[in-house]
Each structure stands twice: as structure tokens, then as C-alpha cells.
Write an enzyme that holds these catalytic residues in place. Structure first.
Site, short mmCIF file in Angstrom:
data_model
loop_
_atom_site.label_atom_id
_atom_site.label_comp_id
_atom_site.label_asym_id
_atom_site.label_seq_id
_atom_site.Cartn_x
_atom_site.Cartn_y
_atom_site.Cartn_z
N HIS B 233 -33.08 139.69 -51.68
CA HIS B 233 -33.73 140.47 -52.72
C HIS B 233 -33.63 139.72 -54.04
O HIS B 233 -32.56 139.59 -54.61
CB HIS B 233 -33.04 141.85 -52.84
CG HIS B 233 -33.58 142.71 -53.94
ND1 HIS B 233 -32.83 143.65 -54.59
CD2 HIS B 233 -34.81 142.79 -54.51
CE1 HIS B 233 -33.57 144.28 -55.50
NE2 HIS B 233 -34.78 143.76 -55.48
N HIS B 402 -39.48 151.74 -52.72
CA HIS B 402 -39.01 150.33 -52.70
C HIS B 402 -37.51 150.19 -52.52
O HIS B 402 -37.01 149.08 -52.35
CB HIS B 402 -39.45 149.61 -53.98
CG HIS B 402 -38.50 149.73 -55.14
ND1 HIS B 402 -38.07 150.92 -55.64
CD2 HIS B 402 -37.91 148.78 -55.90
CE1 HIS B 402 -37.26 150.72 -56.67
NE2 HIS B 402 -37.14 149.43 -56.84
#
Lengths: 139, 479
Positions: B233, B402
Site C-alpha cells: 500500500h 477502499h
């Protein structure tokens, strides 16, 4: 000189309220607080003085652009603003002489990343005899 | 601005159109999640976005919505190409912040005894933390190639394989990127940050699949129970931050000239068809491409690290990219508006694209299953793989949540974590963590986030994506 400021809660980001007796000190102190939030340690190294001129459309805009400039110089050019003298300041323009030292990561404890200075809830106002600004940083 | 919520059904709440709102707001959530965010300003931010020119249908929010700056995080808004605006604040500073998930052929139990060794090696090989500098230094001309070519640049330079592009959103290259639209300052900030993780909520996580919800789709995604996976990420680092900053300042200067009345200065914007609007989209695409290169390079070094520590050949390890999604972006997409297929500019700020089966933009290998949706949680709980849905196309311009979404400010989190040894707490839960910043682990404690399982359940029940698999972390590196 101790800096008068408080951190305000913001779910995703980080806000500060800075107070000062003069507008010049408000701009100087806000920049110092921002650097203090990123790194901790005695600033040391060879100094370099730069003149910074920023224009904006009002005091809040000027504050965002001023802090944004100091932040860019930190990340983009590895310079820590260590001493600031305001040469002139109006609602649309700030001219300052800033003494910088090179940022050497090993010399400092890194506290957090401030990605940007946002316009969200930005304010610069005089309350009684005190100037006050609120700034929200993207962290 | 006041923003009152009206319940539509168990998973949808409307903010009726009032004041300067051009459209209603629509929040996908559950009562429990809404309650968690009741003290922040995110609902008002949804209403604020609804005042922007050219907004189509609704100002939308996903269940992980939380207070951002300007747009809420977890916000989705589509704008008409003729009358509408594009807003850098509607994308965020970290342009194309996103997540990728790698699968392997290994059961996680085989590497568990060596987890500390692997995490330490990853921590050595992948620069993390504030101001971290990468091992790749780019000249400005090479950086322009990164900005134009995206993940293809990495493959061409031996930092991955062709197949990686097939399973990256937009094949890792956003069209319309114009390197000349990017400032020198952005190039200066970006020249040594390729292959760096950054700080804050960015991470690299070693996980295992602990539950499968849909066996057929899991098989299509090559997922099996107990399998070792790796999640990355991160985003476009200083390069993207600078581009957002440059254009916000430029647009902020022209807000009054354009006649915009903004409830929040951070909503500064320009008409999509204006020169500034077009230039922003071209520069934003460069940052999107930079971010795909960044995640691609980190993935390449992750593969190398695993191969080296475990002494396994790439062929045996089979570390393949399941998919890469971006969750901070503005995209020109075709959607049905008033019964007609219409091009709109969809802003997703903390929201993931969710394309249904048979959509032409879903990679061929997943065409029947739908687009993989990768949802990271906090470092102590779960992450999820979902698949895109038709309902998302109908109701949210093909968007879903998300992540978990913050519920505590960083200061509140640090206060709550005072006196606690977070790394030790994680280790007691079977998760080995290494981090760079002094307060990172405290700011990122699991309690700082909503329960990702509730968020995922809300989008699953609302039909915005379908649950496929859940992963648990066993090793984490953070900035």
C-alpha cells in the site's frame, strides 16, 4: 522562545492553532511549529540564507502558500528553515529572509510526514490583541 | 452547512438537497458505522461536494467515509464533461495511492518460522519512512519517461514481468499523461523516491488467506485457504503531493474569476474543459503513472527478497500479481446517466473502482469473475479481496470502499496507545512488525480504525462488491 500553539483533532489529518502578538510572529511561529511537527533535534550544519517572496490573495491564502514554500524547501531541497526574519508583510505579499541548514536525517528524530498544507478550514484572524491561525496539514 | 440523514434502506442514507446543493448526497453505510463517524465533519463534506458545478446524480460516500479536507475520504463524485469541474482536492495529495496483492504458491505455515528474517530483510531492502530515499536515482528526462510510460517503464528496465501489466488497473499506464504539465518542483521531489514506501498508513504486509467466501471466484483469482500473500500500500510520494499542491494553488487563484462559490477553500477546482482543468488531468495522470512504477518496483524487490531469504526460485515461489487498484484518482469513464451512456469525470478519493463481470476493462483472465477489489484493513486485523458488481456500476459509478477508514485522530490514537508496547502487542497476536517513525505504530493501532469487516460487510450487503476472501497479517513493515 517557546511557541504558543495547540494541536487540534482531525480524523485523518493534523490541525494546529497558532497564536502570536504580531502578524509577523504568527507567520514565523507557524513555520517553526510545522518544522517541529516533522523533526526533533538541535538544528545544526552549514547555513544558507535565502530571500523568499510569496504572494497570495488574502492572509489565509498567504499562510498556506508561505508554509507550503517552507515545506517544499524541506522535502524538495533538503533545507530546514532555522531562523526567519520578515522584511515586509501585507495581506497579499510576504518577503522574508530565511536561514536554512541542510537536512541530514541522521541528526534528527523524524516524527511524522506532513505531505501538504491544505486550505481546509484555513483562517488567519485577529482576536482582541492576538493574531491566530488555524492550519490543517495532510499527514 | 447542516446535513441531515434520511434512511432509504438498511445500507443507504440520503442527504436531501438543501441550500446550494445541486444534487442529494448518498451514503452507503450501516447504522453502526454511521454512529462511529457521528462526531466528525464527513457528512457535511458530502453535502459540500454536492454544491460543485456539474455534479451528476449524487455526491456519494462509501462506508469507510471519514473526515478529510475538502472532499471526505471515502467520497465519490462524477462530473459532467461540459458543465463540470475537476478538483485536485477530490483526488487528494497522494495521487493514485493504491494497493496491490501478490499471491504465492506457498502455504503460509511453511514460512511462519522465518517471518522475522523475512520482515527484517524487506525492511532493509525497501526504503520506508519520512523522506526515505530510494535506490533508484532518476535524471529529469528519465523521470519524464516514468511519468509518461507508467509501469511499462519498470518492466522495460527489468523490474517485473509483462504479465504484471495485465493485472494492474489501466495496465499500469494512465492515458493522457503529459510530462510537460508537471512542475520542476515535482520532478525534484520525485527523482529519488521510486521504490519507497513512505510513512503514515502505508505498509507492506505478509498475510495468509484465512477464509474463502466464494470458492469459484477465489479459484479464478488463484486464491486458496492458508496461502501466503503479500500486500503493498503506497502511492506517488512527493511527486504526486507536489502536483496536487501546484494545481490547488493555481485553481485557488482563479476560483472567484470562474464564479465558483465554495463552502471550503480546499474544494478549489477548474472546469474540466478549461486549460487548467485539462492540464491538471494531464499532470495527475503523470503522478498516477509514477505511483504504478513505485508499487511495481517495491513488488520487484519484494520478490527478490523472498527468493533470496527462502532460497526458492521464482518458478517455485510463483509470486504473481493478483491485481493492483488505485483509490485516489479522477478518471474519465462512461456510465449510464439518465438512460444514456455518458462520459463523466469520476473522482474517487479513498474509493476503489468496482467493475462487474464481463466489463471490457476487467483483465481477460478475470473477465467472468469481475474486477478484483483489494481492501486493506489495519495492521492487526484483516484485509479482503472482493469482486466488482453491476450494482456498483448502476449506483456508484463503479465504485466501492477502499479500506477500514480512520475513526480516531492520530493524536487520540497516540494518547490511547500511551504506555503500551504496540510491537509486542502485535507479536502476541502473531504479527511481527517493524517500523521507522517513533509514533507510527501508536498512530496506526487497530483501534484507530473502523472495523474493516463491518465496512466490507456494508459494501457486500449494499451490493457494491462481493466478498471473495479474507486475509490475516503475519508480518508488517511500515514507515
Amino acid at each position: 522562545m517557546s511557541l504558543e500553539y495547540q494541536i487540534i483533532d482531525h480524523t485523518a489529518d493534523l490541525g494546529i492553532v497558532v497564536k502570536a502578538h504580531s502578524l509577523e510572529n504568527l507567520f514565523i511561529n507557524s513555520a517553526k511549529v510545522m518544522i517541529d511537527l516533522i523533526i526533533q533535534g538541535d538544528v545544526k550544519g552549514k547555513t544558507e540564507v535565502r530571500e523568499i517572496v510569496i504572494e497570495g490573495k488574502d492572509f489565509p491564502d498567504l499562510m498556506v502558500r508561505w508554509l507550503g514554500e517552507i515545506l517544499y524547501l524541506f522535502y524538495g531541497e533538503n533545507l530546514i528553515g532555522s531562523s526567519i526574519k520578515i522584511k515586509s508583510l501585507s495581506w497579499s505579499r510576504i518577503k522574508a529572509c530565511v536561514e536554512f541548514v541542510e537536512f541530514v536525517p541522521e541528526y534528527y528524530e523524524i516524527l511524522r510526514e506532513i505531505k501538504a498544507v491544505t486550505y481546509h478550514r484555513i483562517s488567519v484572524e485577529k482576536i482582541g490583541d492576538i493574531w491566530e491561525t488555524m492550519v490543517v496539514f495532510d499527514v | 452547512m447542516e446535513a441531515k440523514l434520511k434512511k432509504i434502506d438498511n445500507w443507504r442514507w440520503e442527504i436531501p438537497k438543501t441550500g446550494n446543493m445541486r444534487v442529494p448526497g448518498l451514503i452507503f453505510s450501516s447504522p453502526e458505522l454511521l454512529d462511529q463517524g457521528k462526531n466528525d465533519q464527513s457528512v457535511i463534506q458530502v453535502a459540500n461536494v454536492a454544491t460543485l458545478p456539474g455534479i451528476v446524480r449524487h455526491s456519494l460516500a462509501m462506508p469507510d467515509i471519514h473526515w478529510g479536507y475538502g472532499f471526505p475520504i471515502g467520497g465519490v463524485a462524477a462530473f459532467d464533461m461540459e458543465e463540470g469541474i475537476v478538483s485536485p482536492g477530490g483526488v487528494g495529495y497522494d495521487i493514485n495511492c493504491g494497493v496491490r496483492l501478490l499471491t504465492t504458491s506457498l502455504p503460509a505455515r511453511e514460512i511462519r518460522p522465518r517471518i522475522k528474517e523475512i520482515v527484517s530483510a524487506l525492511f532493509m531492502n525497501i526504503p520506508t519512512g519520512v523522506g526515505s530515499r530510494g535506490k533508484i536515482k532518476l535524471s529529469k528526462s528519465e523521470e519524464k519517461r516514468v511519468a509518461a510510460e507508467g509501469a511499462y517503464w519498470a518492466i522495460k528496465n527489468g523490474l517485473g514481468v509483462e504479465e504484471d501489466l495485465e493485472t494492474t488497473e489501466d495496465n499500469g499506464v494512465m492515458r493522457g499523461a503529459d510530462p510537460e504539465a508537471v512542475s520542476d518542483r515535482a520532478y525534484k521531489r520525485g527523482h529519488d523516491e521510486i521504490g519507497t514506501l513512505g510513512s503514515g498508513n502505508h505498509f507492506l504486509e505478509i498475510q495468509y488467506v484465512d477464509e474463502i467466501y466464494d470458492q469459484k471466484i477465489a479459484s479464478a483469482f488463484n486464491l486458496f485457504e492458508g496461502q501466503l500473500t503479500v500486500m503493498i500500500h503506497t502511492g506517488s510520494r512527493g511527486f504526486g503531493h507536489q502536483i496536487c499542491d501546484d494545481f490547488l494553488k493555481e485553481m485557488s487563484s482563479h476560483v472567484q474569476d470562474a464564479g465558483f462559490i465554495l463552502p471550503d477553500r480546499q474544494l478549489a477546482c477548474a472546469y474540466i474543459k478549461s486549460e487548467t482543468g485539462k492540464k491538471y488531468l494531464s499532470a495527475m495522470a503523470c503522478a498516477a503513472n509514477y505511483a504504478w512504477v513505485n508499487r511495481q518496483v517495491i513488488m520487484h524487490w519484494t520478490r527478490e527478497t523472498f527468493e533470496s531469504v527462502l532460497g526458492i526460485s521464482p518458478r517455485d515461489l510463483k509470486m504473481e500479481l493478483l491485481y493492483d487498484v488505485c483509490h485516489n484518482i479522477a478518471k474519465i469513464e462512461s456510465h449510464m446517466v439518465d438512460g444514456k451512456k455518458t462520459k463523466v469525470c469520476v473522482h474517487r478519493k479513498g474509493a476503489t473502482r468496482s467493475l462487474p463481470p464481463n466489463h471490457p476493462d476487467v483483465p481477460q483472465k478475470y473477465r467472468e469473475a469481475g474486477q478484483p477489489v483489494i481492501i486493506p484493513g489495519d495492521m492487526g486485523t484483516y484485509s479482503y479481496v472482493l469482486t466488482g458488481s453491476k450494482k456498483a456500476m448502476d449506483e456508484t459509478f463503479g465504485s466501492t470502499c477502499h479500506g477500514a477508514g480512520r475513526v480516531l485522530s492520530r493524536r487520540q490514537a497516540v494518547k490511547l496507545a500511551k504506555g503500551r508496547a504496540i510491537a509486542r502487542e502485535m507479536e502476541d497476536r502473531g504479527i511481527f512488525v517493524q517500523s521507522r517513525g517513533r509514533n507510527t505504530l501508536k498512530e496506526e493501532i487497530p483501534e484507530a480504525y473502523k472495523d474493516v469487516s463491518l465496512v466490507v460487510e456494508a459494501v457486500h450487503m449494499a451490493g457494491l462488491a462481493k466478498k471473495v476472501a479474507r486475509m490475516r497479517p503475519i508480518g508488517v513493515i511500515k514507515g
